[in-house]
Structures are given as C-alpha cells and as structure tokens.
Design an enzyme around this catalytic site. Structure first.
Site, PDB file in Angstrom:
ATOM      1  N   ASP A  15       0.813  -1.215   0.000  1.00 37.58           N
ATOM      2  CA  ASP A  15       0.000   0.000   0.000  1.00 37.58           C
ATOM      3  C   ASP A  15       0.846   1.265   0.000  1.00 37.58           C
ATOM      4  O   ASP A  15       0.679   2.139  -0.852  1.00 37.58           O
ATOM      5  CB  ASP A  15      -0.947   0.016   1.203  1.00 37.58           C
ATOM      6  CG  ASP A  15      -2.102  -0.957   1.053  1.00 37.58           C
ATOM      7  OD1 ASP A  15      -1.955  -1.932   0.287  1.00 37.58           O
ATOM      8  OD2 ASP A  15      -3.128  -0.759   1.705  1.00 37.58           O
ATOM      9  N   ARG A  65       0.305   5.221  17.491  1.00 32.20           N
ATOM     10  CA  ARG A  65      -0.051   6.180  16.439  1.00 32.20           C
ATOM     11  C   ARG A  65       0.244   7.637  16.804  1.00 32.20           C
ATOM     12  O   ARG A  65       0.721   8.395  15.951  1.00 32.20           O
ATOM     13  CB  ARG A  65      -1.511   6.008  16.035  1.00 32.20           C
ATOM     14  CG  ARG A  65      -1.870   4.670  15.381  1.00 32.20           C
ATOM     15  CD  ARG A  65      -0.745   4.061  14.631  1.00 32.20           C
ATOM     16  NE  ARG A  65      -1.132   2.904  13.826  1.00 32.20           N
ATOM     17  CZ  ARG A  65      -0.304   1.924  13.519  1.00 32.20           C
ATOM     18  NH1 ARG A  65       0.942   1.949  13.970  1.00 32.20           N
ATOM     19  NH2 ARG A  65      -0.681   0.923  12.763  1.00 32.20           N
ATOM     20  N   ASP A  84      -6.961   3.864  12.296  1.00 28.61           N
ATOM     21  CA  ASP A  84      -5.676   4.559  12.194  1.00 28.61           C
ATOM     22  C   ASP A  84      -5.773   5.893  11.474  1.00 28.61           C
ATOM     23  O   ASP A  84      -5.052   6.835  11.800  1.00 28.61           O
ATOM     24  CB  ASP A  84      -4.645   3.661  11.500  1.00 28.61           C
ATOM     25  CG  ASP A  84      -4.047   2.637  12.442  1.00 28.61           C
ATOM     26  OD1 ASP A  84      -4.217   2.790  13.676  1.00 28.61           O
ATOM     27  OD2 ASP A  84      -3.406   1.687  11.965  1.00 28.61           O
ATOM     28  N   SER A 106      -3.737  -9.723   8.112  1.00 25.01           N
ATOM     29  CA  SER A 106      -2.795  -8.606   8.152  1.00 25.01           C
ATOM     30  C   SER A 106      -2.186  -8.523   9.547  1.00 25.01           C
ATOM     31  O   SER A 106      -2.773  -8.994  10.529  1.00 25.01           O
ATOM     32  CB  SER A 106      -3.491  -7.288   7.795  1.00 25.01           C
ATOM     33  OG  SER A 106      -4.440  -6.943   8.788  1.00 25.01           O
TER      34      SER A 106
END
Length: 411
Positions: free
Chosen positions: A15, A95, A124, A180
């Site tokens: 990505d 994050r 996210d 994932s």
C-alpha cells in the site's frame, strides 16, 4: 518554483509503496518517506533502499523505541488503560508518537502536507489525523484511500500489484497473507482475512505458526518461573534486581512472557468509525507489566484515590483508542494519574506458568497494608474497635430501610 514536499508515513508494504509513487506523480511533489522504528525488528530491513528506489527524495528511519516505552507505554499503564476489558492498546498508543514525529519532520523539511496509507474503514486514519490536528492544525493531510481518484485507479489488490510491477516498485506482494499484521514493541496485532470469521479458532494447533511472540500455553515450559519487578512512583525500574530503562524492561518482559505463552487476546471490538472488528493480539511483556503494576497499587494506593483513577479508565482508554492522545482532556486525566502514582513504589513477585500470571508476593516501604490492623487476632495497635462497626452499619443501612419502607407502602 520548488516542488511541494509531502511527508509520507511509510512501511514498505504494498500500500505505502504504491502510494509513494502515486503521490509523486499525482501531486508532482517531492516525497519524504518516514518510518518510525517502534520495535518492528526485521520488518525494517531494506526499507531505505525500497523507498529511494520507489521515488522518495529522502528517507527518515528514526529509532523511537525508548521514547515509545518511556513517554507513551509507561504513562498509559499508570492509567490502567484497558479497552473494552481486554485490549492493551498496542496499536493505538503507537499512532500518536508516529504522528508527532511525522509533524516534526514536516516542519523541519518545510513540507506542506503529510500523508498516510490508512484505509477509510479503520481507526488509524482517525488517530494519525487527530494527532496531527493536535500538534500542527494548519498542516494538510492527504489520505489516498479516501480519495475517489485513487480508489477508482486501485479498486482492489490486483490493480495495486500490477501498478507496482509496471513501475518497478520492489514489493513482494504476489501472494496475499491470510491476515494482516502490525508489530511494535508492545504487541503484534492480527486482523482481516481468515480472522474476519469470529468462529475461526486462531488458537488451534494448525494455526500456531501465526503467532510470532508467544508460545502456545500448551507448548510453554512445564516448570513455572518466578520474576520480581521493582517499581518507583508507578514505573517499573528494575527486573530481578537489575536496574533497567523502560525499553529494556519491555524487551525482557516480552521474552519472558513469550516463553511462557502469556498475553494472547482474541476479541471482537468496537471501532471508533462504527463497526465491530475481530482482532487477535500478542502482548506478552505488556500483560506482565500491567498485572504487576496493578498488584503494586493494591498495597500502596489509597482506596478513594484508586476509585477516582479507576472511574476514568474507560474514558482514558477510549481516548487513546480513538486517537485523542494530544487532547486536553487526556492531558488533564494524565496529571491526575501521575499524582496517584506518587507512592506506587515497591516490589512485586510473579509466577509465570503456561499462559498464566500468578501473584507470588508484594512488598513496599510505603505500604498502606498493616497486618496488625487487618489481623483476625487481637489488634495490638487497638486502631480498630469492632464495636464501632455497629453505628457504621446502622448509618449506611438507613437509606435502604427508608426506601424499602416507601416501596412497601406504595404497594
């Protein structure tokens, strides 16, 4: 005129590799790739070469592990944060640190925008952008997955792989994983793919290869292992008598927890964006630290102080999960938490055995536990007169008697 600069949160996967090239072409911009080293280990291998080969003009790979442990994990654990009773917030707490450093780089490089590869369905995107808003409200954020032109060009994974091959982007993405994964110092999370079925048993023997940090409890050592954690004002400062920095504590506890099959969680949680999501987590060191910290508080924290702090756990955990680390309310709660930890000092002994953490002793030079008062034998201090309990119970029972009497008369 100089080209616009965009700082991209870059992982090196399919990505963000495609996004790097796409941003450069679409915006005719200079792309600065940024990767935060927060404990991904071998996942960082070759990232700089990949980013430069894909078109980045500059690459930052910053070791933020110590800052992550000291300024994010430790304060969060002092708050007793636990999302929906199970999740130790391993992805969530990383994050804001990534957003903070990304903003710092953007300012230093004179960039006009930051970008990320988070999808429009996940948490996210919210965490990155709320973090940026709390630190640099005027900086532009580009989220390609929310742009129609990007989604039209890449409706699926096949189109992204074809684009990567056509543009010589060095990614290995010919075969999709059945799930994932996201890794850092605190945990590894697994989601999507086969895990989207909540009836799928991730703990089954045939799926044991999925887990990277922990042994299955049934494969853990047959002998228990005792460890001692020393705390000073709510922070673990030593393990088995050896003084350690926060990063070292987390690394050693991860090894111990992984060895004994500790810290696996399989849950369906509520995302901030409104949907339920199934996630499987490995948090070996964090689970040990969380348990030890709570045990240390049990003999050192005043009851009412604990009640006030605990009443804020759900609120605090939700703030972290939803991306409000830099919000004023989180900062205010943290100040109360810090004050609550002033006497959380002493030593906790734990027994690790086949996925379990068993309390094996606690002591403190500032303990509020007094065995002379708590004893069932004669109290040598005479600090507590059992006869006083009669009036105490009578006063507390008064409102119950009154309300019961009113209810009876209304029948």
């Amino acid at each position: 005129m100089a080209k616009e600069k965009i700082v991209l949160a870059y992982s090196g996967g399919l990505d963000t590799s495609v996004i790097l090239k796409w941003l450069k072409e679409t915006y005719d911009a200079e792309i600065i790739a940024f990767t935060a080293d927060i404990g991904q280990k071998e996942e960082l291998d070759g990232l700089e070469e990949k980013a430069l080969a894909t078109g980045a003009s500059k690459v930052y790979i910053d070791d933020l592990r110590e800052e992550f442990a000291k300024d994010f994990i430790y304060p969060m654990f002092q708050a007793g944060a636990l999302y929906e009773g199970q999740y130790l917030l391993g992805t969530s707490i990383a994050r804001p640190l990534i957003a903070k450093r990304m903003v710092d780089i953007a300012i230093a490089e004179g960039a006009t925008a930051i970008a990320h590869g988070a999808t429009g369905k996940g948490n996210d995107q919210v965490r990155f952008e709320l973090g940026a808003a709390g630190l640099a409200p005027n900086i532009k954020v580009i989220a390609p997955w929310r742009l129609e032109e990007f989604r039209n060009q890449f409706p699926g994974r096949a189109e992204m792989i074809a684009y990567a091959e056509a543009n010589g982007i060095p990614v290995q993405a010919s075969a999709a994983k059945p799930y994932s994964m996201d890794r850092n110092l605190l945990h590894i999370s697994y989601e999507s793919g086969v895990l989207e079925d909540p009836w799928f048993d991730a703990s089954a023997p045939e799926n044991k290869e999925m887990f990277l940090l922990t042994n299955a409890p049934e494969d853990a050592p047959d002998q228990p292992e005792y460890i001692e954690l020393e705390f000073l004002k709510g922070d673990c400062v030593a393990l088995n008598g050896e003084p350690l920095a926060p990063l070292q504590v987390m690394e050693k506890l991860n090894e111990l927890g992984g060895k004994h099959g500790i810290g696996r969680v399989d849950m369906v949680e509520n995302r901030f964006v409104g949907m339920k999501s199934r996630g499987v987590y490995e948090t070996p060191g964090g689970t040990i630290l969380f348990t030890a910290h709570r045990k240390m508080e049990s003999i050192t924290m005043d009851r009412e102080v604990m009640n006030v702090r605990d009443s804020l756990i759900t609120r605090y955990s939700t703030l972290v999960y939803n991306g409000f680390w830099f919000a004023p309310e989180r900062t205010a709660i943290q100040a109360l938490v810090t004050e609550s930890q002033q006497n959380v000092t002493g030593t906790v002994r734990l027994k690790l055995y086949k996925g379990n953490i068993i309390a094996a002793g606690v002591k403190s030079p500032v303990s509020l536990y007094n065995p002379n008062i708590a004893t069932m034998e004669a109290d040598p201090t005479q600090a507590y007169d059992q006869g006083d309990a009669t009036g105490f119970i009578r006063l507390n029972a008064l409102r119950l008697k009154v309300s019961t009497g009113v209810a009876e008369s209304a029948k």
